[in-house]
Design an enzyme around this catalytic site. Structure first.
Site, PDB file in Angstrom:
ATOM      1  CG  HIS A 288      -6.577  -5.424  -8.509  1.00  0.00           C
ATOM      2  ND1 HIS A 288      -5.305  -5.335  -8.995  1.00  0.00           N
ATOM      3  CD2 HIS A 288      -6.567  -6.344  -7.526  1.00  0.00           C
ATOM      4  CE1 HIS A 288      -4.554  -6.185  -8.334  1.00  0.00           C
ATOM      5  NE2 HIS A 288      -5.278  -6.817  -7.432  1.00  0.00           N
ATOM      6  CG  ASP A 348      -9.610  -9.536  -1.069  1.00  0.00           C
ATOM      7  OD1 ASP A 348      -9.226 -10.654  -0.743  1.00  0.00           O
ATOM      8  OD2 ASP A 348      -8.838  -8.596  -1.304  1.00  0.00           O
TER       9      ASP A 348
HETATM   10  N1  COA Z   1     -14.476   2.110  -4.065  1.00  0.00           N
HETATM   11  C1  COA Z   1     -14.747   3.328  -4.609  1.00  0.00           C
HETATM   12  N2  COA Z   1     -13.926   3.937  -5.483  1.00  0.00           N
HETATM   13  C2  COA Z   1     -12.814   3.285  -5.826  1.00  0.00           C
HETATM   14  C3  COA Z   1     -12.483   2.016  -5.311  1.00  0.00           C
HETATM   15  C4  COA Z   1     -13.370   1.442  -4.398  1.00  0.00           C
HETATM   16  N3  COA Z   1     -13.110   0.238  -3.864  1.00  0.00           N
HETATM   17  N4  COA Z   1     -11.321   1.631  -5.829  1.00  0.00           N
HETATM   18  C5  COA Z   1     -10.909   2.612  -6.641  1.00  0.00           C
HETATM   19  N5  COA Z   1     -11.812   3.611  -6.634  1.00  0.00           N
HETATM   20  C6  COA Z   1     -11.735   4.866  -7.402  1.00  0.00           C
HETATM   21  C7  COA Z   1     -10.943   5.894  -6.625  1.00  0.00           C
HETATM   22  O1  COA Z   1     -11.760   6.669  -5.805  1.00  0.00           O
HETATM   23  C8  COA Z   1     -10.288   6.683  -7.734  1.00  0.00           C
HETATM   24  O2  COA Z   1     -11.263   7.556  -8.278  1.00  0.00           O
HETATM   25  P1  COA Z   1     -10.826   9.030  -8.782  1.00  0.00           P
HETATM   26  O3  COA Z   1      -9.872   8.779  -9.905  1.00  0.00           O
HETATM   27  O4  COA Z   1     -12.110   9.638  -9.187  1.00  0.00           O
HETATM   28  O5  COA Z   1     -10.164   9.689  -7.605  1.00  0.00           O
HETATM   29  C9  COA Z   1     -10.017   5.638  -8.817  1.00  0.00           C
HETATM   30  O6  COA Z   1     -10.990   4.614  -8.593  1.00  0.00           O
HETATM   31  C10 COA Z   1      -8.616   5.038  -8.711  1.00  0.00           C
HETATM   32  O7  COA Z   1      -8.468   4.540  -7.382  1.00  0.00           O
HETATM   33  P2  COA Z   1      -7.098   4.469  -6.594  1.00  0.00           P
HETATM   34  O8  COA Z   1      -7.366   4.306  -5.154  1.00  0.00           O
HETATM   35  O9  COA Z   1      -6.204   5.584  -7.032  1.00  0.00           O
HETATM   36  O10 COA Z   1      -6.517   3.130  -7.203  1.00  0.00           O
HETATM   37  P3  COA Z   1      -5.302   2.310  -6.623  1.00  0.00           P
HETATM   38  O11 COA Z   1      -4.745   1.567  -7.775  1.00  0.00           O
HETATM   39  O12 COA Z   1      -4.370   3.166  -5.858  1.00  0.00           O
HETATM   40  O13 COA Z   1      -6.003   1.360  -5.551  1.00  0.00           O
HETATM   41  C11 COA Z   1      -7.038  -0.454  -4.496  1.00  0.00           C
HETATM   42  C12 COA Z   1      -6.327   0.024  -5.774  1.00  0.00           C
HETATM   43  C13 COA Z   1      -7.219  -1.960  -4.584  1.00  0.00           C
HETATM   44  C14 COA Z   1      -6.172  -0.128  -3.286  1.00  0.00           C
HETATM   45  C15 COA Z   1      -8.397   0.253  -4.402  1.00  0.00           C
HETATM   46  O14 COA Z   1      -9.191  -0.099  -5.518  1.00  0.00           O
HETATM   47  C16 COA Z   1      -9.131  -0.078  -3.099  1.00  0.00           C
HETATM   48  O15 COA Z   1      -8.861   0.548  -2.083  1.00  0.00           O
HETATM   49  N6  COA Z   1     -10.080  -1.069  -3.121  1.00  0.00           N
HETATM   50  C17 COA Z   1     -10.778  -1.453  -1.930  1.00  0.00           C
HETATM   51  C18 COA Z   1      -9.929  -2.374  -1.070  1.00  0.00           C
HETATM   52  C19 COA Z   1      -9.788  -3.739  -1.672  1.00  0.00           C
HETATM   53  O16 COA Z   1     -10.750  -4.370  -2.074  1.00  0.00           O
HETATM   54  N7  COA Z   1      -8.546  -4.228  -1.695  1.00  0.00           N
HETATM   55  C20 COA Z   1      -8.221  -5.550  -2.170  1.00  0.00           C
HETATM   56  C21 COA Z   1      -7.414  -5.496  -3.415  1.00  0.00           C
HETATM   57  S1  COA Z   1      -7.179  -7.147  -4.054  1.00  0.00           S
END
Ligand code: COA
Length: 411
Positions: A288, A348
């Protein structure tokens, strides 16, 4: 330059603010812009608040867990739209108002039934909201607070009917039925049998309340950005529905169940996670932007709702129970593997299982999220109209061609 800025920031009394400003300035100096607007305050709002370190989410000051436990859909609707919890008469009046406005015009209901049933329910929902605009000629005047509030209530009331009409392919699907609460009506749109059982209405109502608002998330930001051009409530909320449909936002709940099914057996969890991590793919329902701890909504579901479904019932369907066992193993393994990254399950992760237990089709999962969130979206739209915010117009960092000219051979 950074040391000077650091010295200036140290003079701030609020140490949290000092940390946040420093992060922003560091990003700006390093990248020249703010990818995903991460950490950038874009509006003032008094609707909800998150403390991402403590795992605290409040609506108008009340912790979401307390509201889920003690509140009703109508009370939370009143709280968000009007600022405080209702008195008994106010709650009764709002319930009547919502139930009175749930019907759709015949022409809109017929259009919904005529839509291709391959259309994802979220996209059907957004286009139907725009249809509502055509039946509300006055909606382009957005300056009157009371009219804005009335429109918000009417739109919230119509959300479940749009979905029920489409899902059942019947404009008169609730004919002859009476409903004493919005939660019962909404559940009826998805599962008539469970809508007769108080236990399931209560579980469903709590699920809706957990989703009601979540500060400046992608869909709420969309509402405020579109609304800042003085677009109608319908145009603004339709945009939010489209934003929520994405897999990185609300669309994750549908994909969590698909993922659990794909894993198939708790034994396969370790290998599945390894493969995803090696391929740098995201695991749905995990992570998140704003929580550095367990998402409080996910924790509430895990501790209060999941046990009522899986531990207290003796007749859990074995296929469903298998998904639950996979989810438990996945949660534990992911927490171990991501221990150094502060990544935890989000709402979720567990909500998909709750809806699966209610026999709701996965393609409707994100619409249930929207049925909660519409209260937050409309509250933000109303608030945005009141604060006279400037039109959203951020800057870009241009990295294309310098000015160039068309060169054509003389004919
Ligand atoms: N699975 C694997 N790795 C994850 C992850 C996941 N669901 N969520 C974050 N990470 C990792 C990223 O790979 C990144 O690692 P790095 O720093 O080594 O590159 C780090 O954690 C930060 O992730 P990032 O995508 O930059 O964070 P964000 O704040 O932009 O994204 C979300 C937040 C929610 C979009 C992201 O966690 C995600 O895509 N989750 C899955 C989808 C989901 O469940 N969405 C519902 C949200 S309520």
């Amino acid at each position: 330059m950074l040391p000077q800025i650091k010295d200036a920031l140290k003079k701030l009394e609020d140490k949290e603010l000092e940390k946040k400003y420093l992060q922003l300035i560091t990003t700006l100096l390093e990248k020249g812009y703010f990818p995903g607007l991460e950490g950038v305050p874009v509006a003032k709002s008094s609707i909800s608040n998150i403390d991402g370190d403590k795992g605290l989410l409040t609506f108008r000051g009340y912790p979401v867990q307390e509201l889920a436990k003690h509140g009703s859909y109508e009370e939370i609707c009143f709280l968000l739209l009007k600022g405080d919890l209702p008195l008994l008469e106010e709650r009764i009046e709002l319930t009547e108002d919502l139930l009175d406005h749930k019907e759709l015009d015949d022409s809109i209901a017929e259009t919904i039934v005529s839509m291709d049933d391959d259309l994802h329910p979220m996209h059907m929902l957004s286009s139907s909201i725009l249809q509502l605009q055509s039946a509300d000629a006055g909606c382009f005047n957005v300056e009157n607070y009371q009219h804005n509030l009335n429109r918000a209530v009417q739109l919230i009331a119509k959300f479940p009917t749009i979905l029920g009409t489409y899902r059942k392919q019947d404009p008169n699907f609730a004919e002859g039925e009476t409903f004493d609460s919005l939660a019962r009506y909404i559940l009826y749109c998805f599962n008539e049998e469970l809508a007769k059982q108080e236990k399931w209405i209560n579980i469903f109502e709590q699920l809706l309340i957990l989703h009601v608002d979540h500060t400046m998330n992608n869909s709420t930001f969309s509402v405020r950005a579109v609304g800042s051009s003085k677009a109608s409530i319908y145009a603004s909320i339709a945009t939010a529905v489209n934003s929520l449909s994405g897999p990185l936002h609300g669309g994750a709940n549908e994909r969590v169940i698909k993922m659990l099914e794909e894993i198939g057996d708790p034994e396969n969890v370790e290998a599945y996670l390894e493969e995803k991590i090696n391929n740098k793919e995201k695991i749905m329902g995990i992570g998140h932007r704003v929580y550095q701890t367990y998402d409080p909504r996910a924790l509430y579901l895990k501790e209060n709702i999941i046990p009522r479904i899986f531990n207290e019932q003796s007749d859990v369907d074995p296929e469903l129970d298998n998904l639950y066992q996979i989810a438990k193993k996945l949660e534990k393994t992911a927490l171990d593997k991501f221990a150094d990254k502060d990544i935890y399950p989000n709402v979720d992760f567990w909500s998909g299982l709750v809806m699966r237990a209610m026999d709701i089709e996965p393609k409707y999962f994100t619409t249930i999220f929207a049925l909660g969130r519409v209260i937050g979206w409309t509250s933000h739209w109303v608030e945005n109209m009141e604060v006279k915010n400037k039109i959203y117009r951020p800057k870009q960092l241009y990295d294309g061609f310098n000015t160039r000219h068309i060169i054509r051979e003389e004919k």
